[in-house]
Write a protein that holds these residues in place. Structure first.
Motif, mmCIF file in Angstrom:
data_model
loop_
_atom_site.group_PDB
_atom_site.id
_atom_site.type_symbol
_atom_site.label_atom_id
_atom_site.label_comp_id
_atom_site.label_asym_id
_atom_site.label_seq_id
_atom_site.Cartn_x
_atom_site.Cartn_y
_atom_site.Cartn_z
ATOM 1 N N VAL A 220 -1.149 5.431 43.753
ATOM 2 C CA VAL A 220 -1.303 3.987 43.813
ATOM 3 C C VAL A 220 -1.645 3.562 45.240
ATOM 4 O O VAL A 220 -1.016 3.993 46.202
ATOM 5 C CB VAL A 220 -0.018 3.264 43.318
ATOM 6 N N ALA A 221 -2.692 2.748 45.380
ATOM 7 C CA ALA A 221 -3.029 2.177 46.671
ATOM 8 C C ALA A 221 -1.980 1.134 47.040
ATOM 9 O O ALA A 221 -1.445 0.435 46.170
ATOM 10 C CB ALA A 221 -4.414 1.540 46.626
ATOM 11 N N ASP A 222 -1.686 1.003 48.319
ATOM 12 C CA ASP A 222 -0.559 0.167 48.737
ATOM 13 C C ASP A 222 -0.737 -1.316 48.469
ATOM 14 O O ASP A 222 0.234 -2.082 48.545
ATOM 15 C CB ASP A 222 -0.222 0.400 50.215
ATOM 16 N N SER A 223 -1.960 -1.755 48.140
ATOM 17 C CA SER A 223 -2.156 -3.169 47.808
ATOM 18 C C SER A 223 -2.508 -3.382 46.338
ATOM 19 O O SER A 223 -2.908 -4.484 45.947
ATOM 20 C CB SER A 223 -3.255 -3.772 48.693
ATOM 21 N N ALA A 224 -2.356 -2.346 45.510
ATOM 22 C CA ALA A 224 -2.599 -2.499 44.069
ATOM 23 C C ALA A 224 -1.545 -3.405 43.454
ATOM 24 O O ALA A 224 -0.399 -3.455 43.917
ATOM 25 C CB ALA A 224 -2.588 -1.142 43.386
ATOM 26 N N GLN A 225 -1.933 -4.112 42.414
ATOM 27 C CA GLN A 225 -1.024 -5.055 41.751
ATOM 28 C C GLN A 225 -1.200 -4.967 40.233
ATOM 29 O O GLN A 225 -2.302 -4.692 39.749
ATOM 30 C CB GLN A 225 -1.328 -6.493 42.196
ATOM 31 N N PRO A 226 -0.128 -5.239 39.476
ATOM 32 C CA PRO A 226 -0.283 -5.312 38.018
ATOM 33 C C PRO A 226 -1.005 -6.593 37.620
ATOM 34 O O PRO A 226 -1.070 -7.545 38.411
ATOM 35 C CB PRO A 226 1.162 -5.319 37.515
ATOM 36 N N ARG A 227 -1.530 -6.603 36.427
ATOM 37 C CA ARG A 227 -2.180 -7.821 35.926
ATOM 38 C C ARG A 227 -1.170 -8.957 35.908
ATOM 39 O O ARG A 227 -0.066 -8.809 35.417
ATOM 40 C CB ARG A 227 -2.732 -7.592 34.525
ATOM 41 N N GLY A 228 -1.583 -10.070 36.426
ATOM 42 C CA GLY A 228 -0.686 -11.215 36.486
ATOM 43 C C GLY A 228 0.200 -11.236 37.715
ATOM 44 O O GLY A 228 0.900 -12.222 37.961
ATOM 45 N N GLY A 229 0.168 -10.158 38.516
ATOM 46 C CA GLY A 229 0.970 -10.123 39.744
ATOM 47 C C GLY A 229 2.457 -10.100 39.438
ATOM 48 O O GLY A 229 2.907 -9.453 38.500
#
Length: 332
Positions: A220-229
């Motif tokens: 996982v990249a350190d700025s990845a986020q799930p949908r909807g945050g």
């Protein structure tokens, strides 16, 4: 010519190789002299210099970091900043300033060249590989090698304990390190900021992998986020730890997170980064002698070309859907 040199922003492997090539070619082929500025733009603003000649760069090819030091100083935001930079260049009778930097450092070089007429040539360096106009940047290959080796090592311990291993890599706002290292290291899921992820899908990939009797690796990249945050990171090291906790809670499989952090930026540069930085340094001298102010040396295929700095830093270079789809073949 008399040429100033600085390295700004985050350090990365290969910077010294680039400085070495710049100085060697300038001195040997053109009779140039060089002035190094300490700590990036801060050194130019404060007239903090270091001698930069062939003896000063001898033996630096394999060294990581930067012999000039670095900082994140914004010279345009400093009161009277552009004028102070011009006065410093005039005081040292400098004809050009070669700027090794990431997207922010080079953006300031573009403004100084285009708006204030300061003779800047840019050299792209960042492990994030997010600068447009060049296929690769100095430092990226080393970071991918470090991340890939870590993934290789984590496969064995994951399988020994039947655990999920989450590996958090750097990347700023892009997923280049994650995509390259994930594919090279055989990750079972790669998550990047350009593609918000569905946690249920990630857990399904993890569960599928266990059914095949293998323990999964999630990069996982350190700025990845799930949908909807909605990720709450208070008290956590980052998105990697959050993801590991969420996977363990949802799947019932034990999960551990490894955050690679700054080791991706440190240490000896890879042969590829030494090669790229050396070629960038050689061509940056040519750009300075051609008066190509406001330009950046860049890699296109195997050729070194020039591209306008302003265009190169206008927006981060992101991972496109087709490149990410290559990784998706191996998910689950």
């Amino acid at each position: 010519m008399r040429i100033g040199v600085l390295t700004g922003g985050s350090d990365c492997p290969g910077l010294n190789a680039g400085i070495r090539a710049l100085v060697r070619k300038g001195v040997q082929e053109h009779g140039d002299s060089f002035v190094g500025f300490r700590d990036g733009w801060l050194g130019v603003l404060g007239d903090n210099t270091v001698p930069l000649d062939i003896p000063a760069v001898r033996g630096t090819l394999p060294r990581g970091g930067t012999i000039l030091g670095s900082s994140r100083t914004d010279p345009v935001a400093v009161p009277d900043g552009p004028d102070r930079i011009r006065r410093t260049l005039d005081a040292h009778r400098l004809d050009a300033l070669v700027v090794f930097g990431g997207i922010n450092t080079l953006a300031r070089a573009a403004v100084l060249a285009d708006r204030y007429g300061i003779p800047c040539v840019g050299v792209p360096k960042t492990i994030d590989n997010d600068i447009a106009g060049t296929d690769y940047t100095i430092g990226f290959d080393t970071a991918v090698n470090v991340a890939t080796e870590a993934i290789d090592r984590l496969h064995t311990t994951a399988e020994s304990h039947k655990r999920v291993l989450v590996v958090e890599v750097m990347g700023r706002s892009t997923g280049w390190i994650a995509v390259h290292a994930g594919l090279a290291g055989g990750a079972n899921c790669v998550l990047i900021p350009e593609r918000p992820f569905d946690l249920d899908e990630v857990c399904a990939h993890v569960t599928s992998r266990f059914r095949a009797t293998y323990s999964p690796i999630v990069v996982v990249a350190d700025s990845a986020q799930p949908r909807g945050g909605g990720v709450e990171l208070e008290g956590l090291s980052g998105v990697g730890e959050w993801l590991g906790n969420a996977i363990e809670h949802r799947t019932g499989h034990e999960a551990r997170t490894t955050v690679l952090g700054h080791i991706q930026r440190g240490g000896t540069p890879s042969p590829q980064d030494r090669w790229l930085a050396t070629r960038f340094g050689l061509h940056a001298v040519d750009a300075a002698h051609d008066g190509a102010w406001g330009s950046m040396v860049a890699l296109r295929g195997t050729d070194i070309v020039r591209t306008p700095l302003a265009a190169a830093v206008a927006a981060p270079k992101c991972v496109d859907a087709a490149r990410y789809a290559e990784n998706e073949i191996f998910f689950g």
